[in-house]
Scaffold this active site. Structure first.
Site, PDB file in Angstrom:
ATOM      1  N   ARG A 266       0.677  -0.844  -0.001  1.00 52.77           N
ATOM      2  CA  ARG A 266      -0.276   0.182  -0.282  1.00 52.77           C
ATOM      3  C   ARG A 266       1.025   1.389   0.173  1.00 52.77           C
ATOM      4  O   ARG A 266       1.895   1.277   0.743  1.00 52.77           O
ATOM      5  CB  ARG A 266      -0.769   0.193   1.330  1.00 52.77           C
ATOM      6  CG  ARG A 266      -1.850  -1.284   1.078  1.00 52.77           C
ATOM      7  CD  ARG A 266      -2.825  -1.235   2.693  1.00 52.77           C
ATOM      8  NE  ARG A 266      -3.616  -2.097   2.384  1.00 52.77           N
ATOM      9  CZ  ARG A 266      -4.883  -2.128   2.802  1.00 52.77           C
ATOM     10  NH1 ARG A 266      -4.611  -1.353   4.352  1.00 52.77           N
ATOM     11  NH2 ARG A 266      -5.547  -4.234   3.499  1.00 52.77           N
ATOM     12  N   ARG A 281       3.319   1.834  10.590  1.00 55.54           N
ATOM     13  CA  ARG A 281       2.279   2.195   8.868  1.00 55.54           C
ATOM     14  C   ARG A 281       3.276   1.729   8.474  1.00 55.54           C
ATOM     15  O   ARG A 281       4.386   2.618   7.963  1.00 55.54           O
ATOM     16  CB  ARG A 281       1.535   3.915   9.547  1.00 55.54           C
ATOM     17  CG  ARG A 281       1.114   3.713   8.147  1.00 55.54           C
ATOM     18  CD  ARG A 281       0.520   5.288   7.182  1.00 55.54           C
ATOM     19  NE  ARG A 281      -0.612   4.864   8.820  1.00 55.54           N
ATOM     20  CZ  ARG A 281      -1.832   4.740   8.463  1.00 55.54           C
ATOM     21  NH1 ARG A 281      -2.001   4.192   7.256  1.00 55.54           N
ATOM     22  NH2 ARG A 281      -2.711   5.268   9.077  1.00 55.54           N
ATOM     23  N   GLU A 353      -5.556  -1.335  14.617  1.00 55.27           N
ATOM     24  CA  GLU A 353      -6.694  -2.191  13.636  1.00 55.27           C
ATOM     25  C   GLU A 353      -5.988  -3.332  13.709  1.00 55.27           C
ATOM     26  O   GLU A 353      -4.344  -3.048  12.867  1.00 55.27           O
ATOM     27  CB  GLU A 353      -7.041  -1.201  12.236  1.00 55.27           C
ATOM     28  CG  GLU A 353      -7.967  -1.753  11.901  1.00 55.27           C
ATOM     29  CD  GLU A 353      -8.182  -1.323  10.478  1.00 55.27           C
ATOM     30  OE1 GLU A 353      -7.847   0.213  10.217  1.00 55.27           O
ATOM     31  OE2 GLU A 353      -8.474  -1.765   9.272  1.00 55.27           O
ATOM     32  N   SER A 356      -9.976  -6.092   8.998  1.00 57.47           N
ATOM     33  CA  SER A 356     -11.505  -5.727   9.506  1.00 57.47           C
ATOM     34  C   SER A 356     -12.022  -7.034   8.312  1.00 57.47           C
ATOM     35  O   SER A 356     -11.411  -7.523   7.369  1.00 57.47           O
ATOM     36  CB  SER A 356     -11.078  -4.597   8.145  1.00 57.47           C
ATOM     37  OG  SER A 356     -11.858  -4.039   7.932  1.00 57.47           O
ATOM     38  N   ARG A 395       0.597  -5.135  13.154  1.00 59.43           N
ATOM     39  CA  ARG A 395      -0.158  -5.140  14.679  1.00 59.43           C
ATOM     40  C   ARG A 395       0.274  -5.723  14.852  1.00 59.43           C
ATOM     41  O   ARG A 395      -0.111  -5.835  16.195  1.00 59.43           O
ATOM     42  CB  ARG A 395      -1.065  -3.851  13.947  1.00 59.43           C
ATOM     43  CG  ARG A 395      -1.463  -2.731  13.500  1.00 59.43           C
ATOM     44  CD  ARG A 395      -0.822  -2.936  11.817  1.00 59.43           C
ATOM     45  NE  ARG A 395      -1.332  -1.263  12.014  1.00 59.43           N
ATOM     46  CZ  ARG A 395      -2.029  -0.347  11.365  1.00 59.43           C
ATOM     47  NH1 ARG A 395      -3.332  -1.428  11.289  1.00 59.43           N
ATOM     48  NH2 ARG A 395      -2.381   0.428  10.378  1.00 59.43           N
TER      49      ARG A 395
END
Length: 431
Positions: A266, A281, A353, A356, A395
RNA sequence: GGAGAGGUGGCCGAGCGGCUGAAGGCAACGGUUUGCUAAACCGUCAUAGUCUGUCAAGGGCUAUCGAGGGUUCGAAUCCCUCCCUCUCCGCCA
């Protein structure tokens, strides 16, 4: 992609949805779409009439030529004009349809009734309060960067040298621990949760991105290889969901459940300055993804299953977490309903997070034309697609390292991972 | 990279300017027969848009034979470009 019929029949409902998603600014596009649709309809009618005429006369020409009775010249001349008219109308029509398609592809999905209305992440609802496990951290805790460095298992600096910031390097027992996590999660989903393992390509074409909804909306977040016009996958969701693009699935094969490991890439453009340290990140990370294709009436039960399978990993690893039900203003454009699973970071003193889990209903299936025949005789229907991270390692690794650290600065390996790592603890001497 | 072959409905496969939305087969679905299963036989079986119709059944028209252009009164069929698959050769691993 939304069903144009749905938009035609109930535009106000779609407008309300846009506002609930804090996307009121998209409303003019929707109005435009309806205008274009009207114009298209009229034009299609006229074009079809002319085509009907042409087809009819062409048959007459054929008859005349076959019987050799009289000349067809006059008819042929007439039809030349008709053909020209048709071509003009069809040119306009394809412009119209392209414009409509572009708007349609950019519109977000519907929302499920159970999704709370809210403006932003602050209004997400806690679906499951902090699930905790005992970890004795009665000493000054180190964060994952300090641990990674002192134990020489993570090297962000060298990652930055060879690739750039946000490309972590795992070394020695760190690499082994990462691989253990991935293998453990895959085994768990395939052996206990009934998933079929898939090892997908990491580069995909544009049709695949469009199929799952990353294109055109998130095009700027995806790495692009210009030479070959390929895109680095931001998640295994893309290749795995597109596995069945354009297919008519056998109703008996549903639900289909795939679990896939992939590296994920990403660009994270525009998100600098917030949570950027270390694993918080990154541009490349590892993830095991669960993807399901279901009958429409089964998709919401399947969403709960996916969520539970993701939670099962954290329970097995004894990593504290909570589950959020995302509100209308925070949920991603493609999903109708979404749970986020967040793991606790003792060093950061906040939740991060790690997963998802989303239902897309027929939004992706319509884009990528994935259908099934409900029973032998009835019409094809779109399947519902879902996916959930099960889970992303970065994470998770933060939380794991921090929770399993000892006062001496080493890291214990969670019980369930030991068969995979072959060691119980990562100590200073590791190399 | 070079040479060749090919991409047709859920699947296989015929067709190679008008009578082909597309033969035939398989699968599926409904039925007949049958102690059960199987077999056999009969029937039904693409999608989308649009008009019409009691928001019914049905019917009309249009589009779709890898994608996009072109030729033609008319294209699955002829021409061009692109994509993909397969075979052979070369190159690299």
């Amino acid at each position: 992609m939304l069903d144009i019929n749905l938009i035609r029949q109930n535009p106000e409902e779609i407008v309300a949805m846009l506002h609930n998603r804090q996307l009121g600014s998209e409303e003019p596009k929707l109005r435009k779409l309806l205008d274009l649709d009207k114009e298209r309809k009229e034009l299609v009618a006229r074009s079809d009439d002319q085509k009907a005429l042409r087809n009819k006369v062409s048959k007459e020409v054929a008859d005349i030529k076959k019987s050799g009775a009289g000349s067809a010249e006059e008819l042929i001349v007439q039809m030349k004009t008709v053909a020209e008219e048709i071509s003009v109308m069809d040119t306009r029509l394809s412009t119209l349809e392209e414009e409509m398609e572009n708007i349609l592809l950019g519109l977000p999905n519907k929302l499920h009734d159970s999704v709370p209305i809210g403006r932003s992440a602050e209004e997400n609802v806690i679906f499951k309060e902090g699930v905790s496990f005992e970890h004795r951290l009665d000493f000054p805790v180190k964060n994952h960067l300090e641990l990674g460095k002192s134990l020489r298992i993570l090297d962000f600096e060298r990652g930055a040298k060879i690739s750039g910031a946000g490309f972590p390097v795992y070394i020695g027992k760190g690499a082994r621990l990462e691989r253990a996590l991935i293998n453990f999660m895959l085994d768990c989903h395939t052996e206990r949760h009934g998933y079929t393992e898939v090892f997908p390509p990491f580069f995909v074409n544009r049709e695949s991105l469009r199929g799952t909804g990353q294109w055109p909306k998130f095009a700027d977040q995806v790495y692009h290889m210009q030479e070959d016009d390929l895109y680095a996958i931001p998640t295994a969701e893309v290749p795995v969901t597109n596995l069945h693009r354009g297919e008519m699935l056998d109703a008996k094969s549903l639900p289909i459940s795939y679990a896939a490991y992939s590296a994920c890439f990403r660009r994270e453009a525009g998100s600098y300055g917030k949570d950027t340290r270390g694993f918080l990140r990154v541009h490349q990370f590892n993830k095991v993804e669960m993807v399901k294709f279901t009958r429409p009436e089964e998709s919401y039960a399947a969403l709960e299953e996916i969520r539970e399978s993701a939670e099962a990993i954290l329970v097995a690893l004894k990593i504290p977490y909570r589950v959020l039900l995302l509100c209308s203003g925070d949920i991603s454009a493609n999903a109708t309903k979404c749970y986020d699973i967040e793991v606790w970071s003792p060093a950061e003193q906040k939740y991060l997070e790690a997963s998802s889990c989303s239902n897309f209903e027929d939004y992706q299936a319509r884009r990528s034309n994935i259908r099934f025949k409900p029973d032998g005789k009835s019409k094809p229907e779109f399947v519902h697609t879902l996916n959930g991270s099960g889970l992303a390692t970065s994470r998770l690794m933060v939380s794991l390292m921090e929770h399993y650290q000892t006062a001496e600065g080493s890291i214990k390996v969670p019980e369930v991972l030991r068969p995979y790592t072959g060691f119980d603890e990562i100590t200073q001497a590791a190399e």
